[in-house]
Scaffold this active site. Structure first.
Site, PDB file in Angstrom:
ATOM      1  N   SER A 147     -30.457 -38.079   2.044  1.00 39.01           N
ATOM      2  CA  SER A 147     -30.065 -37.028   1.078  1.00 39.01           C
ATOM      3  C   SER A 147     -30.073 -35.653   1.745  1.00 39.01           C
ATOM      4  O   SER A 147     -30.947 -34.828   1.468  1.00 39.01           O
ATOM      5  CB  SER A 147     -30.966 -37.041  -0.154  1.00 39.01           C
ATOM      6  OG  SER A 147     -32.331 -37.092   0.181  1.00 39.01           O
TER       7      SER A 147
ATOM      8  N   HIS B 211      -2.352 -11.219   3.691  1.00 32.84           N
ATOM      9  CA  HIS B 211      -2.691 -12.299   4.608  1.00 32.84           C
ATOM     10  C   HIS B 211      -3.190 -13.525   3.840  1.00 32.84           C
ATOM     11  O   HIS B 211      -3.918 -13.402   2.860  1.00 32.84           O
ATOM     12  CB  HIS B 211      -3.775 -11.852   5.595  1.00 32.84           C
ATOM     13  CG  HIS B 211      -3.253 -10.999   6.710  1.00 32.84           C
ATOM     14  ND1 HIS B 211      -2.841  -9.704   6.493  1.00 32.84           N
ATOM     15  CD2 HIS B 211      -3.052 -11.254   8.031  1.00 32.84           C
ATOM     16  CE1 HIS B 211      -2.433  -9.186   7.654  1.00 32.84           C
ATOM     17  NE2 HIS B 211      -2.542 -10.104   8.594  1.00 32.84           N
TER      18      HIS B 211
ATOM     19  N   SER C 226       0.827  -1.211   0.000  1.00 33.29           N
ATOM     20  CA  SER C 226       0.000   0.000   0.000  1.00 33.29           C
ATOM     21  C   SER C 226       0.858   1.256   0.000  1.00 33.29           C
ATOM     22  O   SER C 226       0.527   2.257  -0.658  1.00 33.29           O
ATOM     23  CB  SER C 226      -0.930  -0.006   1.224  1.00 33.29           C
ATOM     24  OG  SER C 226      -1.791  -1.120   1.198  1.00 33.29           O
TER      25      SER C 226
ATOM     26  N   LYS D 120     -39.017 -43.018   6.216  1.00 33.15           N
ATOM     27  CA  LYS D 120     -38.927 -43.000   4.748  1.00 33.15           C
ATOM     28  C   LYS D 120     -39.080 -44.396   4.156  1.00 33.15           C
ATOM     29  O   LYS D 120     -39.876 -44.616   3.225  1.00 33.15           O
ATOM     30  CB  LYS D 120     -37.580 -42.399   4.316  1.00 33.15           C
ATOM     31  CG  LYS D 120     -37.346 -40.975   4.769  1.00 33.15           C
ATOM     32  CD  LYS D 120     -36.012 -40.445   4.277  1.00 33.15           C
ATOM     33  CE  LYS D 120     -34.822 -41.247   4.803  1.00 33.15           C
ATOM     34  NZ  LYS D 120     -34.712 -41.222   6.288  1.00 33.15           N
TER      35      LYS D 120
END
EC number: 2.7.7.4
Length: 643
Positions: free
Chosen positions: A556, A128, A52, A488
Site C-alpha cells: 500500500s 502556451h 496582451s 509484513k
C-alpha cells in the site's frame, strides 16, 4: 454701499447654485456608475496572437492609464527594445518578469476598466499549452470570450483547444477576433478564409453562434471605432460589441431560484438567517422554498441585507434569507424554489479538465468542492479522452496534464446539483488532492447516473454492534504497510495466531493472496495499485461490519489510499502499522527474488525501485525491524490492540 452688498449676495447665490448643480451632477454620475452592468471576459488563443496587446489597447483607448503609468510604459517599451513601436501595450498586463523577458503570458492577469455604458473585468490568459489550466481558471467566471487568431497563421491547435474549453465551460458569447490584419494588408480574402475555417470547426463542437471581426490590436483598427482600413467590414467595433452584449446575469435571473448556503447568520437569539450568494433566479418574501438535501420546506419571511430588507432579490446578490419555520439548514445546503428544486445524487457522469502534473489515478479519493459543498469523491477510469484537433473520442485509462475527458465519479454522500449546462454554480466543481491540497482538476457534471436512483441501501436487523457483541470483541483493522520484504506477511501471520489463541475472531488479508482471486485482473501500475487497495478496503469494511478483527499485509505505497481506507472505518477502528525496514535491508533479504528482477529491468513499477513508497507520517504503531524480532513485533501490535 448697499448696491455692493446686494451684488456680492447675488454672486454668492450664483456660486451656491453652481456648487449644487455640480454636486447633483456628481451624485447622478456616481449613481449611474454604480448601476452599470458588469461584463467579465477573457482573451484567449494561441501564443503570440496578440492577447496582451489587445487588452493594453483597450485600457489605453478607454483612458484607463494614468500619466505616470503611460510614462513608465513608454520607458519600459524602449528598454525592452520594442521594434518601431512607441508603446508596447502588452507590457500593461504582462506583469511577471518572466513574461516580459520571454514576451509571453504565463499567469492570468485581471484588469478593470469602464466606459460610459459598462464596467469590465478582463482576464488575459496564457496561450502556451502547458498553461491551459490557467486559461480554464480565467474562463470559469467569464461571460464572454475573445478568441484571437493571428491573420498570418490561421487556426492553430490552441485556437481549437481554447474554443472548445470556452464552449465546454459554458461561455455563450464568443468573439472571433482575426488580429494583425495590418500585417496582411487588410486583405478581406484572408479574413473570409479564416472565418470559414473557424465556422466549420465550431460546428463540430456545437458552437453555432459567434461574432467575427477583423482587428489590429497594435494599430487600433476596429477596437473602439470602425476602421477606414476595412471598409468591407460593416459590423460593430470590439468595444461597441462589448458594451451592448447581453451578460449572463440577466439570463441567470430568469432561471429557477438557487442559493448555496455559505453560513448561518445567528448574531443573537432573536435572529436566525441563512447567508449566501444567489446563483440563479429571484426570491421574495412569501415564496415557498425547499432546503436540500434534506427536502424540508418553508416560506421566506425576510430578505436581509446590510442596507435593509429587500422586497425581491435576484441572481448575483448576496443576501440573508429568513424562514417562517424553524427548520434545519446549514453551510453546504442549498435553498431552492419549492416546486422546481435541483437534483440530489451521489453518482454522476462528468467532463474533466485535468490540471495537475501528475496523471489522474482512477479510484483514488479526492476532495470535491461544488459551491459550498465539500465531499470525498472517487473518479473511475475515463470513458474517453477528447482530441481537440479532430474532436474524436479516444480510449484512455487515465488523464494527463491539460487532457479533457469524460468519466463517472461517485461521492461519499449525496450532493445537491444541477447539470452544468443549466447552472454553472451547482454544476461546476473542482477536485483537490487530499494530501497536497492542490487543485488537480476542474469538472462539469453532465447528469446523474441511473444506478444512483435504482440502487438503495438495504437496512438489516442485525447490526454491526450485534455481530461484535456475539464475538465479545471490538472490530478493528490492523493495516500493516511497508516495503516488499519488510516482514509484513510474517508478522501478520504471527499476530493472527496469537489472537486466535486468545479466542479472538480474525481474518488475514494478504497482498499476494487477494491477487489470486479478488484482484486477479489488476497489474502493478499506480492506477492498479490504487484500485487494489480500494477493493481491499471495501472488503475489510464488510468484515468489520461482521465484527471481525481484520489483519492486512499490503505494501500500500500511497498515503492517499491508506487514508481512504481509514475514512471507510468507524473512528478508532483503523490502526496503521508501519513495518519500517530500510530499502537496503529489504533488498538484502529479497526472499521472493523480486528486487533482483526489478534491478535487472524484468519487473516494472516495483515499489522502492521505479515506483515510490510514501512512508506513514504518523502511524499508530511503528515497528523497527532492525530492533525487534517478528515475535516481538507481533506482541507490540497486540499490546496496542488489546491493552
Amino acid at each position: 454701499m448697499s448696491d455692493v452688498i446686494h451684488s456680492n449676495t447675488q454672486d454668492l447665490d450664483s456660486a451656491y447654485q453652481v456648487e449644487n448643480l455640480i454636486a447633483e451632477d456628481i451624485d447622478a454620475y456616481l449613481d449611474a456608475h454604480q448601476h452599470k452592468t458588469m461584463l467579465r471576459f477573457i482573451t484567449c488563443g494561441s501564443v503570440d496572437d496578440g492577447k496582451s496587446t489587445l487588452i493594453g489597447r483597450l485600457l489605453y483607448d478607454s483612458k484607463m492609464i494614468f500619466e505616470d503609468q503611460l510614462e513608465a510604459l513608454e520607458a519600459d517599451s524602449k528598454r525592452m527594445g520594442t521594434q518601431g513601436q512607441e508603446i508596447d501595450f502588452a507590457l500593461l498586463v504582462d506583469g511577471l518578469a518572466a513574461e516580459r523577458e520571454q514576451g509571453i503570458t504565463i499567469d492570468v492577469a485581471y484588469r478593470f476598466f469602464s466606459t460610459e455604458k459598462r464596467k469590465f473585468i478582463v482576464a488575459d490568459t496564457p496561450g502556451h499549452e502547458q498553461y491551459t489550466r490557467n486559461m480554464v481558471t480565467g474562463a470559469s467566471t467569464a461571460d464572454l470570450a475573445v478568441i484571437l487568431i493571428d491573420a498570418r497563421k490561421g487556426i492553430l491547435t490552441q485556437t481549437r483547444r481554447h474554443s472548445y474549453l470556452a464552449h465546454l465551460i459554458g461561455i455563450r458569447n464568443i468573439v472571433l477576433a482575426v488580429n494583425k490584419m495590418d500585417l496582411v494588408g487588410y486583405d478581406q480574402a484572408v479574413y473570409d478564409k479564416i472565418v470559414a475555417d473557424y465556422t466549420e470547426f465550431a460546428a463540430g463542437i456545437g458552437l453555432t453562434v459567434f461574432t467575427p471581426m477583423p482587428i489590429s490590436g497594435f494599430k487600433g483598427d476596429n477596437i473602439t471605432l470602425p476602421s477606414e482600413n476595412t471598409p468591407w467590414y460593416t459590423g460593430p467595433s470590439l468595444m461597441q460589441h462589448l458594451e451592448t452584449v447581453e451578460v449572463d446575469a440577466t439570463v441567470n435571473a430568469q432561471k429557477p431560484f438557487r442559493m448555496p448556503v455559505q453560513w448561518v447568520n445567528r448574531p443573537n437569539l432573536d435572529f436566525r438567517g441563512f447567508s449566501g450568494l444567489i446563483a440563479t433566479g429571484t426570491i421574495a418574501p412569501g415564496d415557498k422554498v425547499r432546503v436540500l438535501p434534506s427536502g424540508k420546506t418553508s416560506t421566506v419571511s425576510r430578505i436581509v441585507t446590510l442596507d435593509g430588507d429587500l422586497e425581491q432579490a435576484v441572481a448575483n446578490q448576496s443576501v440573508t434569507i429568513c424562514f417562517e419555520d424553524e427548520i434545519d439548514c446549514s453551510r453546504g445546503d442549498v435553498i431552492a424554489i419549492s416546486d422546481n428544486p435541483p437534483e440530489v445524487s451521489d453518482q454522476f457522469e462528468a467532463t474533466f479538465v485535468w490540471m495537475a502534473d501528475e496523471e489522474m489515478l482512477p479510484g483514488r479519493p479526492y476532495w470535491l468542492k461544488l459551491g459550498t459543498q465539500m465531499v470525498s469523491a472517487n473518479v473511475q477510469a475515463p470513458k474517453y479522452q477528447v482530441n481537440v484537433n479532430t474532436m474524436e473520442h479516444l480510449a484512455a485509462k487515465t488523464l494527463e496534464l491539460n487532457a479533457i475527458g469524460v468519466a463517472n465519479l461517485s461521492t461519499d454522500k449525496p450532493i445537491v446539483f444541477d447539470a452544468y449546462a443549466d447552472n454553472h454554480t451547482l454544476g461546476g466543481f473542482i477536485l483537490i488532492d487530499k494530501i497536497t491540497n492542490a487543485t488537480v482538476a476542474a469538472g462539469m457534471i453532465n447528469h446523474s447516473l441511473r444506478r444512483a436512483d435504482n440502487v438503495h441501501w438495504q437496512a438489516t436487523d442485525v447490526s454491526r454492534e450485534n455481530h461484535a457483541g456475539l464475538k465479545n470483541q471490538k472490530p478493528a483493522v490492523l493495516w500493516l504497510t511497508g516495503l516488499s520484504g519488510a516482514g509484513k506477511s510474517t508478522i501478520a501471520n504471527i499476530v493472527e495466531k496469537k489472537l486466535a489463541r486468545m479466542n479472538r475472531h480474525t481474518f488475514l488479508l494478504d497482498g499476494d493472496n487477494v491477487r489470486h482471486g479478488l484482484n486477479k485482473d489488476l497489474g502493478f501500475t499506480d492506477a492498479d495499485r490504487v484500485e487494489n487497495i480500494r477493493r481491499v478496503g471495501e472488503v475489510a469494511k464488510l468484515m468489520t461490519d461482521a465484527g471481525l478483527i481484520v489483519i492486512t499485509a499490503f505494501i500500500s505505497p500511497f498515503r492517499a489510499e491508506r487514508e481512504m481506507v481509514r475514512q471507510m472505518m468507524a473512528p478508532g477502528e483503523f490502526v496503521e502499522v508501519h513495518i519500517d525496514t530500510s530499502l537496503a535491508d529489504a533488498e538484502a533479504r529479497d526472499v521472493k527474488g523480486l528486487y533482483a528482477k526489478a534491478r535487472a529491468g524484468q519487473l516494472k513499477n516495483f515499489t522502492g525501485i521505479d515506483s515510490p513508497y510514501e512512508a506513514p507520517e504518523a502511524p499508530e504503531i511503528r515497528i523497527d525491524t532492525s530492533a525487534l524480532t517478528a515475535e516481538e513485533a507481533a506482541d507490540a501490535i497486540i499490546a496496542r490492540l488489546i491493552p
